[in-house]
Design a protein around this motif. Sequence first.
Motif, short mmCIF file in Angstrom:
data_model
loop_
_atom_site.label_atom_id
_atom_site.label_comp_id
_atom_site.label_asym_id
_atom_site.label_seq_id
_atom_site.Cartn_x
_atom_site.Cartn_y
_atom_site.Cartn_z
N ALA A 392 0.82 -1.21 0.00
CA ALA A 392 0.00 0.00 0.00
C ALA A 392 0.86 1.26 0.00
CB ALA A 392 -0.94 -0.01 1.20
N THR A 393 1.93 1.23 0.77
CA THR A 393 2.85 2.38 0.81
C THR A 393 3.57 2.56 -0.53
OG1 THR A 393 3.20 2.07 3.19
CG2 THR A 393 4.83 3.38 2.00
N ILE A 394 4.02 1.44 -1.09
CA ILE A 394 4.70 1.50 -2.39
C ILE A 394 3.75 2.03 -3.46
CG2 ILE A 394 5.77 0.09 -4.19
CD1 ILE A 394 6.70 -1.82 -1.96
N THR A 395 2.52 1.56 -3.41
CA THR A 395 1.53 1.99 -4.41
C THR A 395 1.33 3.50 -4.35
OG1 THR A 395 0.39 -0.15 -4.27
CG2 THR A 395 -0.84 1.70 -5.21
N GLN A 396 1.20 4.01 -3.17
CA GLN A 396 1.00 5.45 -3.02
C GLN A 396 2.21 6.23 -3.57
OE1 GLN A 396 -1.88 6.70 -2.01
NE2 GLN A 396 -1.17 8.81 -2.33
N ASP A 397 3.39 5.73 -3.30
CA ASP A 397 4.61 6.39 -3.77
C ASP A 397 4.71 6.35 -5.29
OD1 ASP A 397 7.20 7.56 -3.72
OD2 ASP A 397 8.11 5.57 -3.75
N TRP A 398 4.49 5.17 -5.87
CA TRP A 398 4.64 5.03 -7.32
C TRP A 398 3.51 5.72 -8.09
CZ3 TRP A 398 6.38 -0.75 -8.18
CH2 TRP A 398 7.61 -0.94 -7.53
N ARG A 399 2.38 5.86 -7.43
CA ARG A 399 1.27 6.57 -8.10
C ARG A 399 1.68 8.00 -8.43
NH1 ARG A 399 -3.05 5.51 -4.58
NH2 ARG A 399 -3.50 3.63 -5.78
N LEU A 404 1.07 6.88 -14.87
CA LEU A 404 0.28 6.03 -15.75
C LEU A 404 0.21 4.59 -15.26
CD1 LEU A 404 1.14 7.08 -19.43
CD2 LEU A 404 -0.90 7.59 -18.10
N PHE A 405 1.34 4.03 -14.88
CA PHE A 405 1.39 2.58 -14.60
C PHE A 405 2.02 2.23 -13.25
CE2 PHE A 405 1.79 3.04 -19.30
CZ PHE A 405 0.57 2.49 -19.64
N GLY A 406 2.47 3.20 -12.48
CA GLY A 406 3.12 2.90 -11.22
C GLY A 406 2.25 2.13 -10.25
N ALA A 407 1.01 2.57 -10.06
CA ALA A 407 0.12 1.89 -9.12
C ALA A 407 -0.20 0.48 -9.57
CB ALA A 407 -1.16 2.70 -8.95
N TYR A 408 -0.36 0.31 -10.86
CA TYR A 408 -0.65 -1.02 -11.38
C TYR A 408 0.48 -1.99 -11.03
CZ TYR A 408 -0.92 -4.90 -14.63
OH TYR A 408 -0.94 -6.16 -15.16
N PHE A 409 1.72 -1.63 -11.35
CA PHE A 409 2.83 -2.53 -11.10
C PHE A 409 3.08 -2.72 -9.60
CE2 PHE A 409 3.87 -1.66 -15.56
CZ PHE A 409 4.13 -2.95 -15.98
N ALA A 410 2.83 -1.69 -8.82
CA ALA A 410 3.00 -1.83 -7.37
C ALA A 410 2.02 -2.87 -6.81
CB ALA A 410 2.80 -0.49 -6.69
N ARG A 411 0.77 -2.80 -7.25
CA ARG A 411 -0.24 -3.72 -6.72
C ARG A 411 0.00 -5.17 -7.15
NH1 ARG A 411 -5.45 -1.47 -5.24
NH2 ARG A 411 -6.53 -2.88 -6.68
#
Length: 503
Positions: A392-399, A404-411
Motif C-alpha cells: 500500500a505504501t509502495i503503491t502510493q509512492d509510485w502513483r 500512468l502505470f506505477g500503481a498497477y505494477f505496485a499492486r
Amino acid sequence: MAFSALAACSAGPSNRPVIAVHGGDEESAQAAAPTGPREIPPLDEYDRNALDWADCTDATRLRMGDTAPAGSSTYECARVNVRLDAPSRPGRGTLGIAVLRVGTGASPLVVVGDPGGEPGTLKAARLAASLPASVLSTFTLIGVDRRGTGKSDGVQCVPDLARVGIVESDPASETQDALLEDIGRASQECVLDLENRLTAVDSWRTAADLEQLRDKLGVAHLNALGVGDGSKVLTLYASRYPDRIGRMVFDGAPDPTLDSQGVAESRAVAAESTFEAFGKDCVVRSCPLGADATGRFTALLSKLRVKPLRGNDFDLTPGTATVAVLAGLADRAAWPALADALVAAEGGDGAKLGDLIRSYVVERDDNPPRLDAGLITGCNDTVVRIPPERVATITQDWRGKHPLFGAYFARQLLSCGPFPVPQPAKVPQLTSAPPIVVVTTSGDPVTPQSGSERAAQALPAGIAIGWQGAGHSAIPVSACATAAATEFLVNGTTPTSGTVCPP
C-alpha cells in the motif's frame, strides 16, 4: 504480453529458482563442464523420428485464430514426457510437454517464451512466417509450450470470477481488499486443484525439461531462442548443463540483479517510456488519438471509473483497460490497433481493447487462459512475499512517481502473497560458455533494456545488441537485430557487442 509482465513483476526477479533436485544427469553435466573460453559449437543433425510427430497444421491455425500468419507453412506436433519432479516427490512423476516443429533444417532451434505470453508452439509458428529463409533451411524450429502453458498439461486452476476480478481491479483504488480476496481465492483453488503439480511449475524445472528434449532429439548441444522470460530459462539451462550450450539468442532478458520491488518499478518506468513513444508514433502517423495520447488515456480511465463498459466475459474497467494498453504496447505491430481501440472505448465500444487481453482471461481458440500459468510460474520462481501494508505504501509512492502505470505494477506485488513459499535452489555459477547473443530493446515494457544489458553482462561471453525501437522482442521486427541473430545462428558469426540497431 501484458500478463507476462504482470506475473513476472508480481513475482520479482527469479535469479534464485526453486528447489534444486540434483539428479545423476545434472551431476555428470557439472563434472564434465569445461573451463576457460569456449568456441561456438557446430550444428548437429537431429533425429527427425525420435518423437511421434503428427500433422497439426489445421489445429495450430485454429489456436492462432484470426491472427494466423499467411502462407503455406505446415506444422507437426508431438508430446514429450518429462519428469514432474515436484518438491514433495523429487525425481518422480511425469508431465506432458507439447512441442511443434516447422522448417526443413537438419538442426533443431528450440523456441521458449514467457509463461504468461503466447505459448512457445504458436510463437515458433509465427516466427517461421517471418524469419529469413536461411534460418528455416538451416534449422527446424521446435516451439515448446513450457510446463503449465498451452497444450503442455496447461494449468487452469484460478476460478473464473477471481481471474476476472484480478484483471478488473482498479489500480487507483484506495483499498486493496477486493484484489487481495481474489488473489486469495486463486491461491486456495490452485493449491487444491493442482496438488503436487503446483510447486513444480517453475523455470528451474523448465530448464530440465529442455535438457530432456535435447536428449530425445539426439543432439549434443541445445540451440535455442529465448523470448523475454524464456531467456531466464535458457540462462538456468546454461548454468546447469554448461557443456551442452549451443547457439543461443536471448530476445529480451529479465534483470538478474534487482529484487522484486526493483524489477516491478523498472517495468513501470519502462512502460511509461514506451507509452510516450506510442504517443509520438501517433503524432507521426496522424492516428485518431491526436497529439495527446496520455491525456486521452487518463481521461478514458476516469470515465471507466464512473461507468465501466459491460462485456460478455469481463468488463472494461480502469484495470482491464490498463492491462490491455500494456499488452498493446508490448506488441509493436499492434500500435495502430491499440490507438483505434482506445478511440473506440471513448465512444462506448470496449470490445477492441478487450480483445487485446481476452486470451489472458478466458479460454480462447483452444488455449487455456494465460494468467494462470504466468501467475503460478512467477510465484514459484521467487521466495519474496511483500506484506499488503508495505505494498500500500509502495503503491502510493509510485502513483505519484509513475502516474500512468506505477500503481498497477505496485499492486502486482500482492500477487504471490498467499501462494506457498518455495525453497531457493542453489544455482551453479556459470563461469565458462560460448558466446550468447542478447538482443535488447530500448522501449521494452516487459524486459526493460537496462535489465537485459545487465543480463548480458552477467554471462561469461554475453554479446549485447541494442535495438532503438519499442515493443517486447526485436526479432523479427528489427531487420538489423534479426540479421545479426541470423548470422550468429546460421553461420556462427559473432556480432560486435554494443552494436546499436536503428528504430
